[in-house]
Design a protein around this motif. Structure first.
Motif, PDB file in Angstrom:
ATOM      1  N   GLY A 204     -35.482 -21.058   8.373  1.00 30.93           N
ATOM      2  CA  GLY A 204     -35.899 -22.182   7.552  1.00 30.93           C
ATOM      3  C   GLY A 204     -35.227 -22.089   6.197  1.00 30.93           C
ATOM      4  N   CYS A 205     -35.557 -23.026   5.334  1.00 28.73           N
ATOM      5  CA  CYS A 205     -35.035 -23.027   3.968  1.00 28.73           C
ATOM      6  C   CYS A 205     -36.202 -23.219   3.009  1.00 28.73           C
ATOM      7  N   GLY A 206     -36.166 -22.527   1.884  1.00 24.48           N
ATOM      8  CA  GLY A 206     -37.221 -22.666   0.896  1.00 24.48           C
ATOM      9  C   GLY A 206     -38.565 -22.263   1.456  1.00 24.48           C
ATOM     10  N   THR A 207     -39.548 -23.144   1.326  1.00 26.54           N
ATOM     11  CA  THR A 207     -40.881 -22.877   1.846  1.00 26.54           C
ATOM     12  C   THR A 207     -40.853 -22.503   3.325  1.00 26.54           C
ATOM     13  N   SER A 208     -40.045 -23.202   4.102  1.00 26.34           N
ATOM     14  CA  SER A 208     -39.986 -22.918   5.534  1.00 26.34           C
ATOM     15  C   SER A 208     -39.456 -21.515   5.816  1.00 26.34           C
ATOM     16  N   PHE A 209     -38.575 -21.008   4.981  1.00 26.80           N
ATOM     17  CA  PHE A 209     -38.101 -19.637   5.132  1.00 26.80           C
ATOM     18  C   PHE A 209     -39.234 -18.645   4.914  1.00 26.80           C
ATOM     19  N   PHE A 210     -40.067 -18.900   3.915  1.00 22.46           N
ATOM     20  CA  PHE A 210     -41.178 -17.979   3.660  1.00 22.46           C
ATOM     21  C   PHE A 210     -42.211 -18.041   4.784  1.00 22.46           C
ATOM     22  N   MET A 211     -42.433 -19.225   5.362  1.00 22.48           N
ATOM     23  CA  MET A 211     -43.308 -19.317   6.522  1.00 22.48           C
ATOM     24  C   MET A 211     -42.692 -18.595   7.720  1.00 22.48           C
TER      25      MET A 211
ATOM     26  N   THR B 292     -48.299 -11.177   5.037  1.00 20.34           N
ATOM     27  CA  THR B 292     -48.656 -11.908   3.824  1.00 20.34           C
ATOM     28  C   THR B 292     -47.617 -11.776   2.715  1.00 20.34           C
ATOM     29  N   VAL B 293     -46.589 -10.953   2.916  1.00 22.42           N
ATOM     30  CA  VAL B 293     -45.490 -10.918   1.938  1.00 22.42           C
ATOM     31  C   VAL B 293     -44.827 -12.297   1.865  1.00 22.42           C
ATOM     32  N   GLY B 294     -44.623 -12.914   3.023  1.00 18.17           N
ATOM     33  CA  GLY B 294     -44.060 -14.266   3.037  1.00 18.17           C
ATOM     34  C   GLY B 294     -44.965 -15.257   2.322  1.00 18.17           C
ATOM     35  N   LEU B 295     -46.274 -15.109   2.487  1.00 17.60           N
ATOM     36  CA  LEU B 295     -47.212 -15.990   1.794  1.00 17.60           C
ATOM     37  C   LEU B 295     -47.146 -15.781   0.290  1.00 17.60           C
ATOM     38  N   ALA B 296     -46.992 -14.522  -0.133  1.00 15.06           N
ATOM     39  CA  ALA B 296     -46.877 -14.232  -1.562  1.00 15.06           C
ATOM     40  C   ALA B 296     -45.647 -14.915  -2.151  1.00 15.06           C
ATOM     41  N   HIS B 297     -44.526 -14.847  -1.435  1.00 15.61           N
ATOM     42  CA  HIS B 297     -43.313 -15.533  -1.909  1.00 15.61           C
ATOM     43  C   HIS B 297     -43.538 -17.039  -2.001  1.00 15.61           C
ATOM     44  N   GLU B 298     -44.254 -17.591  -1.040  1.00 14.87           N
ATOM     45  CA  GLU B 298     -44.519 -19.026  -1.060  1.00 14.87           C
ATOM     46  C   GLU B 298     -45.443 -19.402  -2.212  1.00 14.87           C
ATOM     47  N   ALA B 299     -46.446 -18.571  -2.491  1.00 15.56           N
ATOM     48  CA  ALA B 299     -47.338 -18.843  -3.618  1.00 15.56           C
ATOM     49  C   ALA B 299     -46.559 -18.865  -4.931  1.00 15.56           C
ATOM     50  N   ALA B 300     -45.660 -17.906  -5.096  1.00 14.38           N
ATOM     51  CA  ALA B 300     -44.851 -17.868  -6.316  1.00 14.38           C
ATOM     52  C   ALA B 300     -43.939 -19.093  -6.405  1.00 14.38           C
ATOM     53  N   LEU B 301     -43.392 -19.505  -5.273  1.00 13.04           N
ATOM     54  CA  LEU B 301     -42.532 -20.688  -5.269  1.00 13.04           C
ATOM     55  C   LEU B 301     -43.313 -21.931  -5.693  1.00 13.04           C
ATOM     56  N   LYS B 302     -44.561 -22.059  -5.226  1.00 11.21           N
ATOM     57  CA  LYS B 302     -45.373 -23.209  -5.621  1.00 11.21           C
ATOM     58  C   LYS B 302     -45.554 -23.255  -7.138  1.00 11.21           C
ATOM     59  N   MET B 303     -45.781 -22.093  -7.748  1.00  4.23           N
ATOM     60  CA  MET B 303     -45.952 -22.044  -9.196  1.00  4.23           C
ATOM     61  C   MET B 303     -44.669 -22.462  -9.913  1.00  4.23           C
TER      62      MET B 303
ATOM     63  N   LEU C 203     -43.488 -25.142 -13.165  1.00  5.04           N
ATOM     64  CA  LEU C 203     -42.404 -24.528 -13.936  1.00  5.04           C
ATOM     65  C   LEU C 203     -42.849 -23.186 -14.532  1.00  5.04           C
ATOM     66  N   ALA C 204     -43.713 -22.479 -13.805  1.00  2.00           N
ATOM     67  CA  ALA C 204     -44.296 -21.234 -14.301  1.00  2.00           C
ATOM     68  C   ALA C 204     -43.410 -20.044 -13.970  1.00  2.00           C
ATOM     69  N   TRP C 205     -43.516 -19.006 -14.804  1.00  2.00           N
ATOM     70  CA  TRP C 205     -42.852 -17.739 -14.509  1.00  2.00           C
ATOM     71  C   TRP C 205     -43.674 -17.061 -13.426  1.00  2.00           C
ATOM     72  N   ALA C 206     -43.097 -16.909 -12.229  1.00  5.31           N
ATOM     73  CA  ALA C 206     -43.835 -16.337 -11.108  1.00  5.31           C
ATOM     74  C   ALA C 206     -42.890 -15.544 -10.227  1.00  5.31           C
ATOM     75  N   GLU C 207     -43.410 -14.438  -9.678  1.00  7.61           N
ATOM     76  CA  GLU C 207     -42.640 -13.612  -8.757  1.00  7.61           C
ATOM     77  C   GLU C 207     -43.555 -13.141  -7.641  1.00  7.61           C
TER      78      GLU C 207
ATOM     79  N   ALA D  38     -51.242 -24.047  -8.830  1.00  9.01           N
ATOM     80  CA  ALA D  38     -49.979 -24.651  -9.265  1.00  9.01           C
ATOM     81  C   ALA D  38     -50.204 -26.064  -9.775  1.00  9.01           C
ATOM     82  N   VAL D  39     -51.032 -26.837  -9.078  1.00  5.00           N
ATOM     83  CA  VAL D  39     -51.332 -28.204  -9.507  1.00  5.00           C
ATOM     84  C   VAL D  39     -52.112 -28.194 -10.816  1.00  5.00           C
ATOM     85  N   ALA D  40     -53.065 -27.265 -10.929  1.00  2.00           N
ATOM     86  CA  ALA D  40     -53.892 -27.200 -12.136  1.00  2.00           C
ATOM     87  C   ALA D  40     -53.081 -26.799 -13.358  1.00  2.00           C
ATOM     88  N   VAL D  41     -52.187 -25.823 -13.199  1.00  2.00           N
ATOM     89  CA  VAL D  41     -51.346 -25.397 -14.317  1.00  2.00           C
ATOM     90  C   VAL D  41     -50.396 -26.523 -14.715  1.00  2.00           C
ATOM     91  N   ALA D  42     -49.861 -27.236 -13.722  1.00  2.00           N
ATOM     92  CA  ALA D  42     -48.992 -28.379 -14.029  1.00  2.00           C
ATOM     93  C   ALA D  42     -49.748 -29.419 -14.849  1.00  2.00           C
TER      94      ALA D  42
END
Length: 291
Positions: free
Chosen positions: A40-47, A188-199, A204-208, A268-272
């Motif tokens: 996949g690409c982006g989110t789909s890669f993390f899934m 859940t490592v993939g989920l962690a990457h996806e959570a950071a991507l959402k931020m 536009l948050a600093w997230a890793e 992510a929505v709330a911080v935005a």
């Protein structure tokens, strides 16, 4: 209400439907014992990363995950599974076209009126989980739920936890944090990457993101007052105490890890919103990358 906010609230219903309908897609999905790559690409890669770890960990066969542009063509697989919400992503379509006639391919997509329908050998359409938003939420988690259910690993508890994740207020201190680190173990490592991507995408948050045991090997150095460390799944012994000792905010993953991802989507929505940003119009992004 933004599109992304509206769509992420529909995840429990989407997960329930995916789990109910998984049996009719069994012929298109990997069989036990097959050597499989999920791309996949982006989110789909993390899934894909999460699904690959789940499948191999459950003993269903060797399973790798790749960004579609980085697929190693010298390796032999019995089946390739491509995750693509839009069905138009250039790297995914190019890969499927190159594999045609060589390796059986299955695409999981949201849109039945796109080129992937004729590029892949088999297609699973989750059109009820399609989205108007650029920032992916429900399609990604529904595709993963489908694969999780196919492995016999999905239960109603995940749906119940998703409802809890949508109903409970977020920890107030999270909204004032300047940096976010998401941790996972195994799938859940993939989920962690996806959570950071959402931020990054929505707020536009600093997230890793890091594997939890790797966090002590350098990344913890940025943790201090005003930062948050969020564990998706069970934390390594002593890590919560070590984070709290830095002054950083520790968030435990008490819910099913996929439901924890729903909480991160809400964050992510709330911080935005707190920053006056529109998560439906993320900077420099489009719904699909077409080259």
């Amino acid at each position: 209400m933004t599109h992304v906010e509206d769509e992420l609230t529909g995840q429990p219903e989407c997960w329930t439907r995916a789990a109910t309908e998984v049996a009719r897609h069994s012929g298109e999905l990997p069989r036990r014992g097959e050597r499989v790559a999920i791309v996949g690409c982006g989110t789909s890669f993390f899934m894909a990363q999460a699904a690959a770890a789940l499948r191999e960990g459950a003993g269903h066969g060797e399973t790798d995950a790749y960004a579609a542009s980085e697929f190693p063509h010298h390796r032999a697989y019995d089946r390739i599974v491509a995750l693509t919400r839009s069905g138009t992503t250039t790297e995914v379509l190019d890969l499927l076209a190159r594999l045609r006639g060589r390796t059986p391919t299955t695409a999981i997509t949201a849109d039945p009126k796109t080129p992937v329908m004729t590029t892949a050998d088999h297609v699973v359409v989750l059109d009820y989980a399609d989205e108007r938003s650029v920032v992916q939420t429900r399609f990604a988690t529904t595709a993963l739920t489908l694969l999780r259910a196919h492995l016999g690993l999905h239960t109603g508890a995940a749906v119940a936890d998703a409802r809890t994740a949508l109903a409970e207020p977020l920890p107030h201190k999270l909204l004032t944090c300047a940096q976010f680190t998401f941790l996972g173990r195994g799938w859940t490592v993939g989920l962690a990457h996806e959570a950071a991507l959402k931020m990054r995408e929505a707020a536009l948050a600093w997230a890793e993101a890091q594997p939890a045991m790797e966090y002590r090997h350098g990344p913890i150095s940025i943790t201090t007052r005003g930062t948050a460390t969020w564990m998706l799944g069970e934390a390594p012994e002593g890590l919560a105490e070590q984070v709290r000792a830095t002054g950083g905010l520790w968030i435990s993953g008490a819910l099913d890890p996929l439901a924890e991802l729903v909480r991160a989507q809400r964050l992510a929505v709330a911080v935005a919103a707190a920053q006056g940003l529109d998560p439906d119009r993320p900077r420099h992004l489009t719904r699909s990358v077409i080259l």
